[in-house]
Write a protein that holds these residues in place. Structure first.
Motif, short mmCIF file in Angstrom:
data_model
loop_
_atom_site.label_atom_id
_atom_site.label_comp_id
_atom_site.label_asym_id
_atom_site.label_seq_id
_atom_site.Cartn_x
_atom_site.Cartn_y
_atom_site.Cartn_z
N UNK A 1 0.41 -4.28 -19.06
CA UNK A 1 0.53 -2.88 -19.22
C UNK A 1 0.08 -2.53 -20.90
N UNK A 2 0.18 -3.35 -21.84
CA UNK A 2 -0.29 -2.99 -23.00
C UNK A 2 -1.81 -3.39 -23.03
N UNK A 3 -2.06 -4.58 -22.37
CA UNK A 3 -3.42 -5.01 -22.75
C UNK A 3 -4.43 -3.83 -21.99
N UNK A 4 -4.08 -3.49 -20.87
CA UNK A 4 -5.07 -2.72 -19.89
C UNK A 4 -5.69 -1.67 -20.47
N UNK A 5 -5.01 -1.18 -21.37
CA UNK A 5 -5.14 0.19 -22.02
C UNK A 5 -6.69 -0.05 -22.90
N UNK A 6 -6.78 -1.25 -23.49
CA UNK A 6 -7.83 -1.48 -24.30
C UNK A 6 -8.95 -2.48 -23.43
N UNK A 7 -8.95 -2.49 -22.02
CA UNK A 7 -9.66 -3.42 -21.11
C UNK A 7 -9.34 -4.80 -21.04
N UNK A 8 -8.03 -5.12 -21.26
CA UNK A 8 -7.25 -6.53 -21.17
C UNK A 8 -6.88 -6.64 -19.89
N UNK A 9 -6.54 -7.91 -19.41
CA UNK A 9 -5.79 -7.86 -18.11
C UNK A 9 -5.05 -9.54 -18.06
N UNK A 10 -3.91 -9.42 -17.03
CA UNK A 10 -3.46 -11.01 -17.05
C UNK A 10 -3.37 -11.23 -15.55
N UNK B 1 -13.93 -15.76 -10.50
CA UNK B 1 -13.93 -15.05 -9.69
C UNK B 1 -13.10 -13.52 -9.96
N UNK B 2 -12.37 -13.71 -10.81
CA UNK B 2 -11.61 -12.35 -11.39
C UNK B 2 -11.79 -12.07 -12.92
N UNK B 3 -12.80 -12.58 -13.71
CA UNK B 3 -12.82 -12.54 -14.98
C UNK B 3 -13.33 -11.02 -15.35
N UNK B 4 -14.13 -10.59 -14.42
CA UNK B 4 -14.65 -9.48 -14.75
C UNK B 4 -14.17 -8.09 -13.72
N UNK B 5 -13.08 -8.55 -13.07
CA UNK B 5 -12.39 -7.69 -12.28
C UNK B 5 -11.58 -6.79 -13.08
N UNK B 6 -11.45 -5.09 -13.04
CA UNK B 6 -10.59 -4.47 -13.55
C UNK B 6 -9.15 -4.36 -13.10
N UNK B 7 -8.26 -4.64 -13.67
CA UNK B 7 -6.77 -4.80 -12.93
C UNK B 7 -5.95 -3.58 -13.23
N UNK C 1 -11.54 -11.10 -28.50
CA UNK C 1 -12.24 -11.91 -27.77
C UNK C 1 -12.67 -11.46 -26.21
N UNK C 2 -12.06 -12.27 -25.12
CA UNK C 2 -12.14 -11.99 -23.84
C UNK C 2 -11.15 -10.92 -23.30
N UNK C 3 -10.08 -10.78 -24.19
CA UNK C 3 -8.89 -9.89 -23.45
C UNK C 3 -8.43 -10.48 -22.07
N UNK C 4 -8.22 -11.65 -21.99
CA UNK C 4 -8.00 -12.25 -20.63
C UNK C 4 -6.72 -13.16 -20.82
N UNK D 1 -2.90 -9.48 -11.41
CA UNK D 1 -3.18 -9.94 -10.21
C UNK D 1 -2.25 -11.30 -9.82
N UNK D 2 -1.63 -11.52 -8.83
CA UNK D 2 -0.61 -12.38 -8.34
C UNK D 2 -1.29 -13.46 -7.29
N UNK D 3 -1.88 -14.53 -7.55
CA UNK D 3 -2.64 -15.05 -6.30
C UNK D 3 -2.49 -16.64 -6.25
N UNK D 4 -2.75 -16.97 -4.93
CA UNK D 4 -2.95 -18.37 -4.80
C UNK D 4 -4.09 -18.93 -5.32
N UNK D 5 -4.07 -20.34 -6.07
CA UNK D 5 -5.42 -20.65 -6.66
C UNK D 5 -6.39 -21.07 -5.46
N UNK D 6 -6.02 -21.71 -4.46
CA UNK D 6 -6.69 -22.41 -3.48
C UNK D 6 -7.38 -21.39 -2.47
N UNK D 7 -6.59 -20.15 -2.21
CA UNK D 7 -7.13 -19.38 -1.19
C UNK D 7 -7.48 -17.80 -1.81
#
Length: 239
Positions: A171-180, A217-223, A130-133, A227-233
């Motif tokens: 590390x496993x997912x990113x090889x196939x375009x996935x991200x966390x 904002x991050x769903x199409x970003x290649x990582x 699916x979305x690999x996300x 990415x470890x972020x604050x939700x509100x900022x």
């Protein structure tokens, strides 16, 4: 927003608020809750027919997670997004001078850290079809770089472990375009301490809206790394 989403910890609080927002956005939501009966889920199912699939889920149980994954995979081949929201707080008062409850810490670790890994493991195939996300709800409490507490052993250590587990999955997912994506929702008015903490900065609805906005904002970003972020900022949190 992704069309087929699984959310854990949807009994109340942020998980329930996320479920509402996702349904409003037109998503099909698989909502895992610890308790078997939920009037709010019943109301949402009537309001969004065919869109909400509620099921009992204990992310601290291998058998429960496996059963939930089988249920989901019988109904869909691909999952666009997994949001690991469920977690428990445990004791937050004991310091190194006190008699610490290590059994409590183990339970917090089993649910708050390993629960998200169980879900990702059980649903990895439909996620990658699916979305690999994957979005894991973490906390600044798991940041070693921002550590200031003198207690909260179970919760802080579990969130730090969740962050590491997320990195390994990525590390496993990113090889196939996935991200966390790791999201700290901020100080939320929740029931994690047993009663509703109304002194906290954000309501569950506000926190859920911040989380959804951050996901968008991050769903199409290649990582290259999670990415470890604050939700509100959107500010990154030091690991």
């Amino acid at each position: 927003m992704a069309s087929i989403v699984c959310v854990t910890g949807t009994d109340r609080g942020v998980g329930l608020a996320l479920t509402k927002l996702l349904l409003e956005a037109g998503c099909c939501v698989y909502a895992g809750s610890y308790l078997p009966a939920n009037e709010e889920h019943e109301r949402l199912a009537e309001k969004y027919p065919g869109k909400l699939h509620s099921f009992v889920l204990d992310i601290g149980s291998d058998a429960s997670v496996k059963a939930a994954a089988e249920l989901i995979m019988k109904q869909t081949d691909g999952l666009d997004l997994l949001i690991n929201n469920a977690g428990i707080l445990g004791d937050i008062k004991g310091t190194i001078e006190d008699e610490l409850d290590f059994e409590d810490m183990q339970q917090v670790f089993n649910v708050t850290a390993l629960g998200a890994i169980r879900m990702a493991n059980a649903l990895f195939e439909p996620i990658m079809k699916g979305g690999k996300f994957i979005v894991n709800i973490s906390s600044e409490a798991g940041s070693i770089g921002q550590s200031y507490r003198e207690s909260w052993y179970g919760y802080c250590m579990a969130k730090a472990a969740l962050n590491m587990g997320s990195s390994i999955i990525h590390n496993k997912m990113k090889k196939d375009g996935g991200r966390v994506l790791l999201i700290h929702p901020g100080w939320v008015q929740s029931y994690m301490s047993g009663t509703l903490d109304t002194s906290a900065r954000f309501t569950a609805d506000e926190a859920a809206a911040h989380i959804v906005n951050r996901i968008e904002s991050c769903k199409h970003v290649i990582l290259d790394k999670p990415l470890y972020v604050e939700a509100h900022s959107g500010n990154e949190i030091p690991w």
